[in-house]
Design an enzyme around this catalytic site. Structure first.
Site, PDB file in Angstrom:
ATOM      1  N   THR A  11      30.513  46.500  24.980  1.00 15.24           N
ATOM      2  CA  THR A  11      30.100  47.808  25.499  1.00 15.24           C
ATOM      3  C   THR A  11      28.625  48.094  25.233  1.00 15.24           C
ATOM      4  OG1 THR A  11      30.805  48.844  23.431  1.00 15.24           O
ATOM      5  CG2 THR A  11      32.403  48.841  25.234  1.00 15.24           C
ATOM      6  N   SER A 131      18.565  37.989  14.488  1.00 14.03           N
ATOM      7  CA  SER A 131      17.512  38.926  14.902  1.00 14.03           C
ATOM      8  C   SER A 131      16.172  38.602  14.265  1.00 14.03           C
ATOM      9  CB  SER A 131      17.939  40.341  14.488  1.00 14.03           C
ATOM     10  OG  SER A 131      16.843  41.225  14.550  1.00 14.03           O
ATOM     11  N   GLU A 133      14.421  40.724  13.066  1.00 11.44           N
ATOM     12  CA  GLU A 133      14.329  41.580  11.876  1.00 11.44           C
ATOM     13  C   GLU A 133      14.514  40.772  10.594  1.00 11.44           C
ATOM     14  OE1 GLU A 133      13.887  45.064  11.016  1.00 11.44           O
ATOM     15  OE2 GLU A 133      12.795  44.838  12.881  1.00 11.44           O
ATOM     16  N   TYR A 154      19.812  46.406   7.538  1.00 13.58           N
ATOM     17  CA  TYR A 154      20.169  45.700   8.774  1.00 13.58           C
ATOM     18  C   TYR A 154      19.649  44.253   8.730  1.00 13.58           C
ATOM     19  CZ  TYR A 154      19.886  44.215  13.669  1.00 13.58           C
ATOM     20  OH  TYR A 154      19.983  43.488  14.837  1.00 13.58           O
ATOM     21  N   ASN A 183      12.889  41.767  20.025  1.00 13.39           N
ATOM     22  CA  ASN A 183      13.310  42.999  20.714  1.00 13.39           C
ATOM     23  C   ASN A 183      13.421  42.776  22.216  1.00 13.39           C
ATOM     24  OD1 ASN A 183      11.841  43.581  18.202  1.00 13.39           O
ATOM     25  ND2 ASN A 183      12.283  45.722  18.671  1.00 13.39           N
ATOM     26  N   GLY A 190      20.017  51.539  24.132  1.00 12.79           N
ATOM     27  CA  GLY A 190      20.451  52.760  23.455  1.00 12.79           C
ATOM     28  C   GLY A 190      19.311  53.776  23.403  1.00 12.79           C
ATOM     29  N   ARG A 196      13.321  53.178  24.803  1.00 12.21           N
ATOM     30  CA  ARG A 196      14.161  54.051  25.648  1.00 12.21           C
ATOM     31  C   ARG A 196      13.908  55.521  25.324  1.00 12.21           C
ATOM     32  NH1 ARG A 196      19.297  54.434  28.142  1.00 12.21           N
ATOM     33  NH2 ARG A 196      18.819  55.928  29.800  1.00 12.21           N
ATOM     34  N   ARG A 222       5.434  44.977  18.318  1.00 11.09           N
ATOM     35  CA  ARG A 222       6.683  44.310  18.707  1.00 11.09           C
ATOM     36  C   ARG A 222       6.443  43.409  19.911  1.00 11.09           C
ATOM     37  NH1 ARG A 222       7.844  45.808  14.471  1.00 11.09           N
ATOM     38  NH2 ARG A 222       9.707  46.893  13.705  1.00 11.09           N
TER      39      ARG A 222
HETATM   40  P1  NAP Z   1      24.021  47.699  20.920  1.00 12.29           P
HETATM   41  O1  NAP Z   1      23.667  48.172  22.283  1.00 12.29           O
HETATM   42  O2  NAP Z   1      23.834  48.597  19.745  1.00 12.29           O
HETATM   43  O3  NAP Z   1      25.555  47.222  20.966  1.00 12.29           O
HETATM   44  C1  NAP Z   1      26.288  46.981  19.799  1.00 12.29           C
HETATM   45  C2  NAP Z   1      27.733  46.739  20.169  1.00 12.29           C
HETATM   46  O4  NAP Z   1      28.496  46.533  18.960  1.00 12.29           O
HETATM   47  C3  NAP Z   1      28.401  47.913  20.901  1.00 12.29           C
HETATM   48  O5  NAP Z   1      29.272  47.389  21.869  1.00 12.29           O
HETATM   49  C4  NAP Z   1      29.181  48.593  19.788  1.00 12.29           C
HETATM   50  O6  NAP Z   1      30.263  49.350  20.249  1.00 12.29           O
HETATM   51  C5  NAP Z   1      29.656  47.352  19.046  1.00 12.29           C
HETATM   52  N1  NAP Z   1      30.148  47.648  17.699  1.00 12.29           N
HETATM   53  C6  NAP Z   1      29.537  48.363  16.727  1.00 12.29           C
HETATM   54  N2  NAP Z   1      30.321  48.429  15.641  1.00 12.29           N
HETATM   55  C7  NAP Z   1      31.464  47.747  15.924  1.00 12.29           C
HETATM   56  C8  NAP Z   1      32.656  47.484  15.228  1.00 12.29           C
HETATM   57  N3  NAP Z   1      32.863  47.936  13.972  1.00 12.29           N
HETATM   58  N4  NAP Z   1      33.634  46.753  15.827  1.00 12.29           N
HETATM   59  C9  NAP Z   1      33.446  46.298  17.096  1.00 12.29           C
HETATM   60  N5  NAP Z   1      32.339  46.529  17.827  1.00 12.29           N
HETATM   61  C10 NAP Z   1      31.350  47.247  17.238  1.00 12.29           C
HETATM   62  O7  NAP Z   1      23.231  46.349  20.570  1.00 12.29           O
HETATM   63  P2  NAP Z   1      22.471  45.324  21.573  1.00 12.29           P
HETATM   64  O8  NAP Z   1      21.060  45.774  21.729  1.00 12.29           O
HETATM   65  O9  NAP Z   1      23.314  45.073  22.757  1.00 12.29           O
HETATM   66  O10 NAP Z   1      22.419  44.019  20.661  1.00 12.29           O
HETATM   67  C11 NAP Z   1      23.475  43.062  20.671  1.00 12.29           C
HETATM   68  C12 NAP Z   1      23.451  42.275  19.361  1.00 12.29           C
HETATM   69  O11 NAP Z   1      22.199  41.612  19.235  1.00 12.29           O
HETATM   70  C13 NAP Z   1      23.591  43.116  18.099  1.00 12.29           C
HETATM   71  O12 NAP Z   1      24.268  42.340  17.143  1.00 12.29           O
HETATM   72  C14 NAP Z   1      22.170  43.349  17.648  1.00 12.29           C
HETATM   73  O13 NAP Z   1      22.128  43.585  16.255  1.00 12.29           O
HETATM   74  C15 NAP Z   1      21.544  42.018  18.035  1.00 12.29           C
HETATM   75  N6  NAP Z   1      20.120  42.035  18.361  1.00 12.29           N
HETATM   76  C16 NAP Z   1      19.622  42.923  19.253  1.00 12.29           C
HETATM   77  C17 NAP Z   1      18.289  42.868  19.611  1.00 12.29           C
HETATM   78  C18 NAP Z   1      17.706  43.812  20.625  1.00 12.29           C
HETATM   79  O14 NAP Z   1      16.467  43.906  20.691  1.00 12.29           O
HETATM   80  N7  NAP Z   1      18.512  44.457  21.453  1.00 12.29           N
HETATM   81  C19 NAP Z   1      17.452  41.886  19.047  1.00 12.29           C
HETATM   82  C20 NAP Z   1      18.009  40.980  18.143  1.00 12.29           C
HETATM   83  C21 NAP Z   1      19.353  41.046  17.817  1.00 12.29           C
HETATM   84  P3  NAP Z   1      30.050  50.892  20.772  1.00 12.29           P
HETATM   85  O15 NAP Z   1      29.559  50.768  22.188  1.00 12.29           O
HETATM   86  O16 NAP Z   1      31.408  51.463  20.652  1.00 12.29           O
HETATM   87  O17 NAP Z   1      29.032  51.524  19.868  1.00 12.29           O
HETATM   88  O1  F7E Z   2      11.830  50.424  16.568  1.00  7.98           O
HETATM   89  C1  F7E Z   2       8.858  52.275  15.530  1.00  7.98           C
HETATM   90  C2  F7E Z   2       9.780  51.760  14.465  1.00  7.98           C
HETATM   91  O2  F7E Z   2      14.189  51.217  16.639  1.00  7.98           O
HETATM   92  C3  F7E Z   2      10.706  49.674  16.980  1.00  7.98           C
HETATM   93  C4  F7E Z   2      16.972  46.599  17.245  1.00  7.98           C
HETATM   94  O3  F7E Z   2      17.455  46.190  18.511  1.00  7.98           O
HETATM   95  O4  F7E Z   2      15.020  45.222  17.463  1.00  7.98           O
HETATM   96  C5  F7E Z   2      15.458  46.542  17.259  1.00  7.98           C
HETATM   97  O5  F7E Z   2      14.982  47.030  16.009  1.00  7.98           O
HETATM   98  C6  F7E Z   2       9.486  50.152  16.211  1.00  7.98           C
HETATM   99  C7  F7E Z   2       9.695  50.268  14.707  1.00  7.98           C
HETATM  100  O6  F7E Z   2      13.641  48.787  17.141  1.00  7.98           O
HETATM  101  C8  F7E Z   2       9.958  55.601  16.443  1.00  7.98           C
HETATM  102  O7  F7E Z   2       9.336  52.171  13.168  1.00  7.98           O
HETATM  103  C9  F7E Z   2       8.093  54.646  15.923  1.00  7.98           C
HETATM  104  O8  F7E Z   2       8.589  49.740  14.045  1.00  7.98           O
HETATM  105  O9  F7E Z   2      13.074  50.487  18.785  1.00  7.98           O
HETATM  106  P1  F7E Z   2      13.244  50.305  17.335  1.00  7.98           P
HETATM  107  P2  F7E Z   2      13.588  47.805  15.877  1.00  7.98           P
HETATM  108  O10 F7E Z   2      13.617  48.548  14.593  1.00  7.98           O
HETATM  109  O11 F7E Z   2      12.451  46.869  16.088  1.00  7.98           O
HETATM  110  C10 F7E Z   2      15.458  44.270  16.485  1.00  7.98           C
HETATM  111  C11 F7E Z   2      14.940  42.910  16.887  1.00  7.98           C
HETATM  112  C12 F7E Z   2      16.924  44.318  16.254  1.00  7.98           C
HETATM  113  O12 F7E Z   2      17.554  43.308  15.950  1.00  7.98           O
HETATM  114  C13 F7E Z   2      17.540  45.672  16.176  1.00  7.98           C
HETATM  115  O13 F7E Z   2      18.952  45.591  16.378  1.00  7.98           O
HETATM  116  O14 F7E Z   2       9.163  51.458  16.667  1.00  7.98           O
HETATM  117  N1  F7E Z   2       9.066  53.684  15.896  1.00  7.98           N
HETATM  118  N2  F7E Z   2       8.626  55.823  16.249  1.00  7.98           N
HETATM  119  C14 F7E Z   2      10.229  54.250  16.202  1.00  7.98           C
HETATM  120  N3  F7E Z   2      11.467  53.728  16.334  1.00  7.98           N
HETATM  121  C15 F7E Z   2      12.474  54.573  16.693  1.00  7.98           C
HETATM  122  N4  F7E Z   2      13.728  54.065  16.872  1.00  7.98           N
HETATM  123  N5  F7E Z   2      12.264  55.891  16.928  1.00  7.98           N
HETATM  124  C16 F7E Z   2      11.009  56.476  16.800  1.00  7.98           C
HETATM  125  O15 F7E Z   2      10.834  57.666  17.002  1.00  7.98           O
END
Ligand code: NAP
Ligand code: F7E
Length: 337
Positions: A11, A131, A133, A154, A183, A190, A196, A222
């Site tokens: 989802t 990730s 991260e 995280y 990222n 979300g 976003r 990033r």
């Molecule tokens: P996301 O939009 O936050 O989606 C996370 C998914 O995990 C959602 O479907 C959520 O369900 C589900 N989930 C959360 N807790 C759960 C639980 N206890 N049991 C089962 N499902 C659960 O994340 P994404 O951006 O698609 O990222 C996908 C994966 O890649 C994640 O593991 C994230 O940490 C990793 N990642 C993301 C990025 C990025 O930039 N997007 C980069 C590197 C790694 P709900 O919809 O119900 O909340």
């Molecule tokens: O923040 C700065 C914040 O929350 C990016 C996840 O998908 O990518 C994501 O993690 C940057 C950070 O993503 C705001 O401090 C400033 O430096 O969009 P973010 P993230 O923390 O990089 C990694 C690869 C993952 O794996 C994670 O799951 O932006 N920032 N002002 C802010 N960030 C947020 N959220 N909100 C602010 O107002």
């Protein structure tokens, strides 16, 4: 023979794009959905197939990543060819507020799933959503050999999941891979991730529904890519004969400030007139700069990013403007002053 895949986190942003990709390739796709008191399937409603649909190829199952027995039962019944573990508490800032929960869902659940693979006797290949991260404060550019120095609960949880995946590959011969994704964003991102948050605000400011946008650290750097391209890399990793770990990134950097500037300019707005600083959005420890080196993915997977940050911001702004137009045409929208 149709291949069968199971996606945790179906989802979410990536899960929804990956489900579309695999259905397009002729897979039968199963997804885990967690129980919620409100609908949480908005990103996959357009591909939903009901239990009464004949020959359905997209099937949802209620389960939770913290419920190891449910995972074993599901895998024993499905015997999938491929498993994509995308489920996680994925918000870095929130992980400081809910560290133990994040450790459980994002870290320990990777191990739970790998144990479920063993316990159920499935021979599935496993993708673990690792990730950038994990690199944390390690200086850029980061690649597969860069040491990890996570800067959040995280990041720590993802390091645990990474090593569990490597260990189960070495210890039990499971075909398990880590995709170390930087990222990646899209109109399905979300709403509280920074890109976003910015593009939604641009749409609302343009429509006169909002005037200010409060952000934290504007200097963070990033490497932002486009999510639909990144799920293609996930699939390619599992098609290789040898399991391995890959960085997926664009190799290009931008600051949060630059992203805001580009996004506002796309709607003919001046970001300095609307963006204000609020320390509330700072993190106890920040990751200053993530810039990936995707050379290995290019050479071994034949994967290359096409959409770069300016185009990405444009795609997201336009989608948010369209979505808001649709809402305004059909419903009441709260006006923030
Ligand atoms: P996301 O939009 O936050 O989606 C996370 C998914 O995990 C959602 O479907 C959520 O369900 C589900 N989930 C959360 N807790 C759960 C639980 N206890 N049991 C089962 N499902 C659960 O994340 P994404 O951006 O698609 O990222 C996908 C994966 O890649 C994640 O593991 C994230 O940490 C990793 N990642 C993301 C990025 C990025 O930039 N997007 C980069 C590197 C790694 P709900 O919809 O119900 O909340
Ligand atoms: O923040 C700065 C914040 O929350 C990016 C996840 O998908 O990518 C994501 O993690 C940057 C950070 O993503 C705001 O401090 C400033 O430096 O969009 P973010 P993230 O923390 O990089 C990694 C690869 C993952 O794996 C994670 O799951 O932006 N920032 N002002 C802010 N960030 C947020 N959220 N909100 C602010 O107002």
């Amino acid at each position: 023979m149709r291949k069968t895949a199971l996606i945790t986190g179906v989802t979410g942003q990536d899960g929804s794009y990956l489900a579309e990709l695999l259905l397009g390739k002729g897979y039968t796709v199963h997804g885990i959905v967690r129980r919620s008191s409100t609908f949480n399937t908005e990103r996959i409603d357009h591909i939903y197939q009901g239990p009464q649909d004949a020959g359905r190829t997209f099937v949802l199952h209620h389960a939770d990543l913290t419920d190891g027995v449910a995972l074993v039962n599901l895998l024993r019944d499905l015997q999938p060819d491929e498993i994509y573990n995308l489920g996680a508490q994925s918000h870095v800032r929130v992980s400081f507020d809910a560290p133990l929960y994040t450790g459980d869902v994002t870290g320990l659940s990777a191990l739970r799933l790998l144990e479920a693979v063993r316990a159920s006797g499935t021979r599935a290949r496993v993708y673990q959503a690792s990730s950038s991260e994990m690199f944390g404060s390690a200086p850029p550019p980061q690649n597969e050999h860069t040491p990890f120095h996570p800067r959040s609960p995280y990041g720590c949880a993802k390091v645990f999941g990474y090593w569990a995946t490597v260990n189960y590959r070495e210890a039990y011969g499971i075909h398990a891979v880590n995709g170390i994704l930087f990222n990646h964003e899209s109109p399905r991102r979300g709403e509280t991730f920074v890109t976003r948050k910015i593009t939604r605000a641009v749409a609302r400011i343009k429509a006169g529904l909002q005037d200010r946008l409060y952000l934290g650290n504007l200097d963070a750097v990033r490497d932002w890519g486009y999510a639909p391209e990144y799920v293609e890399a996930m699939w390619r990793m599992l098609q290789r004969d040898e399991p391995d770990d890959y960085v997926v990134a664009t190799g290009e950097a931008a600051t949060v400030r630059q992203f805001a500037e580009i996004a506002f300019a796309h709607a003919d707005l001046d970001w300095t007139a609307h963006v204000r600083y609020d320390p509330k959005y700072e993190r106890p420890t920040e990751v200053d700069a993530l810039i990936g080196d995707p050379g290995k993915a290019r050479d071994l997977l034949g994967w290359q990013p096409r959409v770069r940050v300016a185009e990405l911001a444009g795609i997201m702004v336009e989608a948010d403007i369209r979505q808001l137009d649709d809402q305004l045409a059909g419903a009441t929208v709260r006006i923030d002053r």
